[in-house]
Structures are given as C-alpha cells and as structure tokens.
Scaffold this active site. Sequence first.
Site, PDB file in Angstrom:
ATOM      1  N   LEU A   1       0.877  -1.173   0.000  1.00 45.21           N
ATOM      2  CA  LEU A   1       0.000   0.000   0.000  1.00 45.21           C
ATOM      3  C   LEU A   1       0.909   1.216   0.000  1.00 45.21           C
ATOM      4  CD1 LEU A   1      -2.787  -0.974   2.587  1.00 45.21           C
ATOM      5  CD2 LEU A   1      -3.047  -0.734   0.108  1.00 45.21           C
ATOM      6  N   ASP A   2       0.650   2.170  -0.904  1.00 46.07           N
ATOM      7  CA  ASP A   2       1.550   3.303  -1.002  1.00 46.07           C
ATOM      8  C   ASP A   2       1.432   4.225   0.213  1.00 46.07           C
ATOM      9  OD1 ASP A   2      -0.610   5.120  -1.440  1.00 46.07           O
ATOM     10  OD2 ASP A   2      -0.664   4.539  -3.537  1.00 46.07           O
ATOM     11  N   LEU A   3       2.246   5.265   0.228  1.00 51.93           N
ATOM     12  CA  LEU A   3       2.356   6.162   1.379  1.00 51.93           C
ATOM     13  C   LEU A   3       1.016   6.734   1.807  1.00 51.93           C
ATOM     14  CD1 LEU A   3       4.381   7.734   3.268  1.00 51.93           C
ATOM     15  CD2 LEU A   3       4.330   9.541   1.538  1.00 51.93           C
TER      16      LEU A   3
END
Length: 336
Positions: free
Chosen positions: A99-101
């Site tokens: 999951l990205d930032l």
Amino acid sequence: MAKALARAGVASRREVEKLIEAGRVALNGKLVTTPATKVEPGDILTVDGAVVNEAEPTRLFRYHKPVGLVTTHKDPKGRPTVFEALPPGLPRLISVGRLDLNSEGLLLLTNDGELARALELPATGVVRRYRVRARGRITQERLDRLKDGITVEGVRYGSIDARIDKVKDGSQGANIWISVTLTEGKNREIRRVFKALDLHVSRLIRLSYGPFALGTLESGQVEEVGPRVIREQLSELIAPENLPKGDRPQWVNKAAPGAGRRAGSKAPSPASARAATVETPAEPPRKKAYKPGWAKPKLAPKPHTPKRKAPAKPGPAVVGPTRAARQPTGGPRRRG
C-alpha cells in the site's frame, strides 16, 4: 541457499545475497560462494558463525496500515516504514503486496515468502476490495467500461469492477465514494486508472485481501491469523511441511482492544452465557450472621395506601316504599 535463509527469517533474498558475497555464510563449515547452493535436510547453516535455526511454520498477520507509512523495510528517503511501526515481539515479516504512502487499510504480513508471492500473482486471482473517495465527475456507465480492462500510458490493466456508492456535489466538483474490486493489483493501479478518467483520488482504503478482511482492526493495530484459518484458507498455496499446527495464534497484542481473545473470536452471545449459567448454577445467597444478643434489624413497614372504592356504575335510581306503605295494616298502633 537464499530461499532457505530467507525462510528462516535471517534476511530477505537480496540481503542474503549480500551476506554470501561478504563471505559471512557457511554450509557445513564451508563458506558459500553462490546463493544457488542447494541445501539438503540435516545441513548446518551458519551466518557469522551462529547456527541458523530451522524455518518455523507459516504465520500470517492482519495489519491496519495508517496513512504516512512506507511498505518497505528500509526507505532511502528516511521516511517511516510499516515494519518500524510494528509492535515488538513479532517475527521477521514481509508484506503481501503493498500500500503506497497515502493509502490505508488491510495489509497482510507473513514470514513465508513463497506464500506472499503466490498471493500477489495475478494468475492466483486473489480478489482485493477497496473503498475510494475521488473528486471529479463520472457516470456509472463509464466506470462499467473498466470491466473490459484499460491501457494507461502503455500499461495494460485488467478487469476492474467499480461502482458508485455516494456522490456529494460541491462548487469545485463532486466528491464520489466508489467501491472497487480487482484481482491484479499492479503498482498504484487504482490511482493511475482513475487519473486517466479525470478522477483525483483523495482517499484509498483496502477493505479485504482474499478471504481476509480489515474488519474492526483499528488504525495501526495488528492481529495474527489463527493456524486453523491458515490451513482452511491457504493450504493449496503452502507446502505441507510448512503448514502450521494447532488452533491458537502464537502472538497476542496485549495492548490492543480485546487482547486475550484469539484472532477472529467474538464475545460470547447471551445464549451461550445463559447456557454457562445453567451448567454451573450459582450458590444460594447466605444469611447474614449476627452476634449473640443482637437483635435482627426490623424491616421498615411499608407505607399504607388506602384502597379507593370503585365508583358506582351509572344506572336508573331505585325509589324505596314510603313510610305509610311500611305501616302494618289492622288499625292504629298502640303506644306502650
């Protein structure tokens, strides 16, 4: 060799390769020069002279990733990572996908690299569900075209099921909540596809990954999946010798709400509580003991409430006989 050390939780495969290049890994007392070295049952592996323990059975954890963490063990930019935020006492874990930032929600963590790889592959067809908030304007008919796939900047994305849940119009556009289901999970797939549709994603929450759901996990909370659930749901993706045994998870986060209950358990229902009461009846209340010579306290008398008479029912008035009619016949009465 690299696979065996990674499975034992020493390091990732890339890190193991660096350890081998540095001459820090030995097999049965001889230095290893290539990560392609085959390891047989009974072989003794050492790293810096310390014996490497055998790989433990497969373990899996559900983690509610908050916004602001990078899904990596080390970030070159020095940003906080998921693995730095995990509570102490956990084994060395890797993430199933990323999951990205700026994304949040369910992130699966495991100590089994082969399982992580199998769950990530599009060929496995593991379903991921998301809830997305985006700004812009779009119709359901246009979203339905994503089921046939779409190509964005030369990258082909597979079928995406997107359904509008809620729309709130504003002066600068509309805030739209969209439920998204996909099985591919390429890097930043939802954000890039939605951008191609002139939709700006402002919030992205992963609700489930395969049979595992975010549920009631609070942000930042982690919970181990029980061995029985792993065997029931993932046995086809795990080598038989790596399947965990038992029913209860090894790790419980004592600081988390509901700690002490095993993963996936629910509070006892009223029916089960009643059944437990029937099986173990409560002891009868004991009478209070008084010292000799003491009088037992008298109960205060209950206040007397006079009873009210019921009102007579309305009806025709009854007239009695007159005095003259009550006099006996046969002449005047004598006075004594």
